[in-house]
Design a protein around this motif. Structure first.
Motif, PDB file in Angstrom:
ATOM      1  N   ASP A  38      -5.165   0.344   2.830  1.00  0.00           N
ATOM      2  CA  ASP A  38      -5.382   1.748   2.508  1.00  0.00           C
ATOM      3  C   ASP A  38      -6.157   2.401   3.643  1.00  0.00           C
ATOM      4  O   ASP A  38      -7.162   1.854   4.110  1.00  0.00           O
ATOM      5  N   ALA A  39      -5.672   3.551   4.120  1.00  0.00           N
ATOM      6  CA  ALA A  39      -6.338   4.323   5.172  1.00  0.00           C
ATOM      7  C   ALA A  39      -6.617   3.483   6.414  1.00  0.00           C
ATOM      8  O   ALA A  39      -7.670   3.588   7.034  1.00  0.00           O
ATOM      9  N   ILE A  47      -0.193   4.851   5.402  1.00  0.00           N
ATOM     10  CA  ILE A  47      -1.582   4.399   5.589  1.00  0.00           C
ATOM     11  C   ILE A  47      -1.724   3.357   6.700  1.00  0.00           C
ATOM     12  O   ILE A  47      -2.790   2.778   6.871  1.00  0.00           O
ATOM     13  N   ARG A  78      -9.591   0.702  -5.748  1.00  0.00           N
ATOM     14  CA  ARG A  78      -8.376   1.272  -5.150  1.00  0.00           C
ATOM     15  C   ARG A  78      -7.190   0.321  -5.346  1.00  0.00           C
ATOM     16  O   ARG A  78      -6.075   0.755  -5.613  1.00  0.00           O
ATOM     17  N   GLY A  83       0.847  -1.186   0.000  1.00  0.00           N
ATOM     18  CA  GLY A  83       0.000   0.000   0.000  1.00  0.00           C
ATOM     19  C   GLY A  83       0.881   1.233   0.000  1.00  0.00           C
ATOM     20  O   GLY A  83       2.096   1.146   0.231  1.00  0.00           O
TER      21      GLY A  83
END
Length: 238
Positions: free
Chosen positions: A208-209, A35, A229, A31
């Motif tokens: 992610d995030a 994140i 994504r 990633g």
């Protein structure tokens, strides 16, 4: 081994649920930077506390902020290798490997013998008396890997161990990691080396995030990602 982490660290949210089979499972996590990949490893290794939430491994709660539970014994089963090898520059490679053993209460002579045995086992015995400044970046990272393995962990965590290396040194470290994977060590590896992930990992996860967005076998995730994504990320790095 199932690893579940639901909580937050330093205002960053982490919600992960990863299954890792003890003894023969390699999970690669990828990633973009920032994140939560490194944060996840550091929480699992006990290097960062949770601000809120719970960490559970194999159904056993190891860290629960609300109920004030923390199980430090778990940390003895976890080894971690960082982006920067963090070797002590004033010690020989041998003493760098022996030092954590002595910190557990093992006498110096026994710790050095265990360190020698570990270095010979992993093919770097000839580096024992050299200082970190006398070693290449790849050799330094192999010493750092051996230092972690000398503690006989059940789980090894790698945080982008090749990211600080010159390109010609990357293969040396990846080969050492592949040998370790072939030996049956359970590993969670944060990496952008997708060729290595495809070849060695049983599962690749895209993060992610602070969330695991998608995971699966390497060929499935790298060649046929389902999430937009994930598709966007791998289209740029593969």
């Amino acid at each position: 081994m199932s690893v579940t982490l639901k909580g937050s660290v330093r205002q960053g949210r982490l919600i992960l649920d990863i299954d890792v089979a003890v003894g023969d499972e390699i999970v690669a996590i990828s990633g973009v930077n920032g994140i939560g990949k490194t944060t996840f490893l550091r929480v699992l290794a006990g290097l960062l506390p949770l601000d809120a939430g719970i960490l559970q491994v194999n159904g056993i709660v190891l860290d629960d902020v609300d109920n004030q539970i923390f199980v430090p014994a778990h940390l003895r089963n976890v080894g971690m290798v960082f982006q920067d090898n963090v070797l002590l520059p004033f010690l020989s490679a041998l003493d760098n490997v022996a030092y954590p053993l002595m910190a557990t209460g093992i006498g110096r002579q026994q710790a050095q013998q265990l360190a020698i045995d570990a270095m010979e086992q992993h093919g770097i015995g000839h580096l024992a008396q050299m200082k970190p400044t006398q070693l290449s970046g790849g050799q330094q990272q192999r010493v750092a890997i051996t230092r972690a393995l000398a503690m006989r962990p059940k789980l090894m965590l790698f945080d982008e161990p090749t990211s600080a290396l010159d390109p010609e040194l990357v293969g040396e470290v990846l080969t050492a990691m592949q040998d370790l994977a072939n030996s049956g060590m359970t590993m969670i590896v944060v990496t952008h080396e997708m060729g290595f992930a495809r070849k060695v990992a049983d599962t690749v996860a895209f993060m992610d995030a602070g969330l695991i967005v998608e995971s699966g076998p390497p060929d499935q995730l790298l060649d046929h990602p389902q999430h937009e994504r994930t598709k966007s990320f791998f289209s740029k790095v593969l």
